[in-house]
Scaffold this motif. Structure first.
Motif, PDB file in Angstrom:
ATOM      1  N   MET A  81       0.823  -1.203   0.000  1.00 35.92           N
ATOM      2  CA  MET A  81       0.000   0.000   0.000  1.00 35.92           C
ATOM      3  C   MET A  81       0.861   1.258   0.000  1.00 35.92           C
ATOM      4  O   MET A  81       0.499   2.267  -0.610  1.00 35.92           O
ATOM      5  CB  MET A  81      -0.952  -0.001   1.202  1.00 35.92           C
ATOM      6  N   THR A  82       1.993   1.200   0.650  1.00 34.91           N
ATOM      7  CA  THR A  82       2.887   2.361   0.627  1.00 34.91           C
ATOM      8  C   THR A  82       3.399   2.615  -0.781  1.00 34.91           C
ATOM      9  O   THR A  82       3.402   3.758  -1.254  1.00 34.91           O
ATOM     10  CB  THR A  82       4.072   2.151   1.582  1.00 34.91           C
TER      11      THR A  82
ATOM     12  N   ASN B 239       4.340   3.908   6.897  1.00 28.82           N
ATOM     13  CA  ASN B 239       3.871   2.686   7.555  1.00 28.82           C
ATOM     14  C   ASN B 239       3.784   2.858   9.064  1.00 28.82           C
ATOM     15  O   ASN B 239       2.774   2.565   9.699  1.00 28.82           O
ATOM     16  CB  ASN B 239       4.811   1.519   7.243  1.00 28.82           C
TER      17      ASN B 239
ATOM     18  N   THR C 245      -4.745  -2.127   3.511  1.00 26.55           N
ATOM     19  CA  THR C 245      -3.855  -3.131   4.099  1.00 26.55           C
ATOM     20  C   THR C 245      -4.664  -4.191   4.835  1.00 26.55           C
ATOM     21  O   THR C 245      -4.472  -5.401   4.652  1.00 26.55           O
ATOM     22  CB  THR C 245      -2.870  -2.466   5.075  1.00 26.55           C
TER      23      THR C 245
ATOM     24  N   HIS D 270      -4.453   3.837   2.678  1.00 25.35           N
ATOM     25  CA  HIS D 270      -3.381   2.919   3.074  1.00 25.35           C
ATOM     26  C   HIS D 270      -3.833   1.884   4.104  1.00 25.35           C
ATOM     27  O   HIS D 270      -3.765   0.674   3.871  1.00 25.35           O
ATOM     28  CB  HIS D 270      -2.206   3.729   3.620  1.00 25.35           C
TER      29      HIS D 270
END
Length: 424
Positions: free
Chosen positions: A157-158, A176, A247, A243
């Motif tokens: 996702m980052t 994160n 996740t 994000h």
């Protein structure tokens, strides 16, 4: 708005359910059942001494989400009643963005976001995900084991969202760590909020100096002429909202399907689409469990409870999902079953289709490259991160036949093609 009478005395005597306890992450069912036993609206604490009402009934939730006259998203009246160092304040503090605004201002922010995301073509988003999966599987694939939270979903996702918003991949760890601690709402939440804020400010500064083909630049240049501060807060919200829930959506889906041999065998054979698994999680184990927060504009009787103003009223998507699963007796009908994971009404998630695409494509590519993924810890022994707002795994350890994405199983050598045949 309901015309039910004021609350029964039994409701006032009910002990608030403490969603901040570690036990909530380990066994949310027990907490949701305690809330539901109080009726459509229960009493809870989001942090020690911080009361909230929690809605666990679907009809009540829809009544609230579609009633903008009675309810507001603006938390400032509540915010004045709590200390500045409150751990959950980082997730609930007012900011000038789509989540915490109503009426014309909300429409203005939402329109800018929709227009910015409308320029992200689905095939482009898909290829960004494919490239990210390729990078990550190249790292851990040869070892034959991985933690799909730490090694896959979070860095994936980052990579994807940094590319969409125009920030370098080298900043991944900052994003994160900050978002993770902010969501948990623990002792580190204040510093996490500050660090995430610095991250976003660095991004805005970079885009002000040099525009690019990215979401941040599009917001800065939008015809609605958002101020730099307004753009900053849209990015602050959207980057985080993309994000962390994405996740959790990926890892929650993987944890369910990898622990189910019948399901996983159909998944890898292609007879059961990955999208069904993702929708199943949205329906039954939503990533954002308790982040639909509203406030009564004035004291109001609602589904049998007298709700005070300036007190959070939480639509518990987690409770709604859990009781929906029980109602189906374990049967899975992901295509037919509706869910409220993306909210409802004017504040429905503006980019839900993009979120579904990212999660679905990520799982598809991972299971193509590593078709024999096997969990090393039974699902009922996995550990969940604390915090009142999310359903999020600490780790998802797996093993598999060592492999690199240069020659993924079932695919020709080299980088895999997309469904349209374009090279990623």
């Amino acid at each position: 708005m309901s015309t039910y009478p004021a609350p029964a005395e039994s409701f006032e005597r009910s002990a608030p359910v403490r969603l901040w306890e570690d036990g909530f992450a380990a066994d949310p069912r027990r907490y949701y059942e305690a809330l539901r036993a109080q009726g459509a609206v229960g009493r809870a604490e989001l942090a020690p001494g911080v009361p909230a009402y929690v809605v666990t009934d679907r009809k009540a939730a829809l009544d609230m989400l579609h009633d903008d006259r009675t309810w507001t998203r603006d938390p400032r009246a509540w915010q004045e009643t709590v200390p500045e160092d409150l751990p959950v304040l980082g997730m609930m503090r007012w900011r000038p963005n789509t989540l915490f605004s109503d009426g014309a201002q909300h429409l203005r922010y939402r329109t800018a976001l929709l227009d910015a995301f409308a320029l992200v073509e689905p095939h482009d988003l898909r290829e960004r995900v494919i490239r990210a999966v390729h990078v990550l599987v190249s790292r851990f694939g040869p070892s034959g084991e991985a933690d799909l939270v730490r090694d896959f979903a979070r860095p994936l996702m980052t990579l994807v969202f940094n590319s969409l918003f125009g920030f370098p991949e080298g900043e991944a760890d900052r994003l994160n760590d900050a978002i993770g601690a902010l969501m948990e709402g623990g002792e580190a939440a204040a510093e996490a909020e500050a660090e995430y804020g610095r991250y976003v400010l660095d991004l805005i500064a970079a885009k002000k100096a040099r525009r690019g083909d990215d979401l941040t630049s599009r917001l800065l240049d939008h015809p609605l002429e958002l101020t730099v501060e307004e753009v900053t807060w849209q990015v602050f919200l959207t980057l985080g909202a993309g994000h962390e829930p994405s996740t959790n959506l990926v890892t929650n889906a993987l944890s369910r399907i990898l622990g189910n041999p019948a399901y996983y065998s159909t998944l890898t054979s292609g007879s059961r689409p990955v999208r069904d698994a993702v929708l199943e999680v949205l329906r039954y184990e939503t990533p954002l469990t308790n982040y639909g927060v509203l406030y009564a504009r004035e004291p109001v009787s609602f589904h049998g409870v007298w709700v005070q103003s300036a007190v959070p009223v939480v639509v518990s998507y987690g409770a709604l999902a859990m009781f929906a699963e029980e109602g189906h007796g374990g049967a899975h009908h992901p295509r037919d079953a509706s869910h409220l994971s993306f909210g409802a009404g004017r504040h429905t998630c503006p980019v839900k289709h993009e979120g579904l695409l990212i999660a679905t494509e990520a799982i598809e590519r991972l299971t193509q490259w590593l078709p024999d993924l096997e969990p090393t810890v039974p699902r009922d022994r996995l550990t969940w991160r604390p915090g009142p707002f999310h359903r999020s795994l600490v780790a998802l350890p797996v093993r598999f036949t060592p492999r690199t994405p240069d020659r993924p199983a079932g695919l020709p050598g080299g980088f895999p093609t997309t469904r349209t045949g374009a090279r990623a």
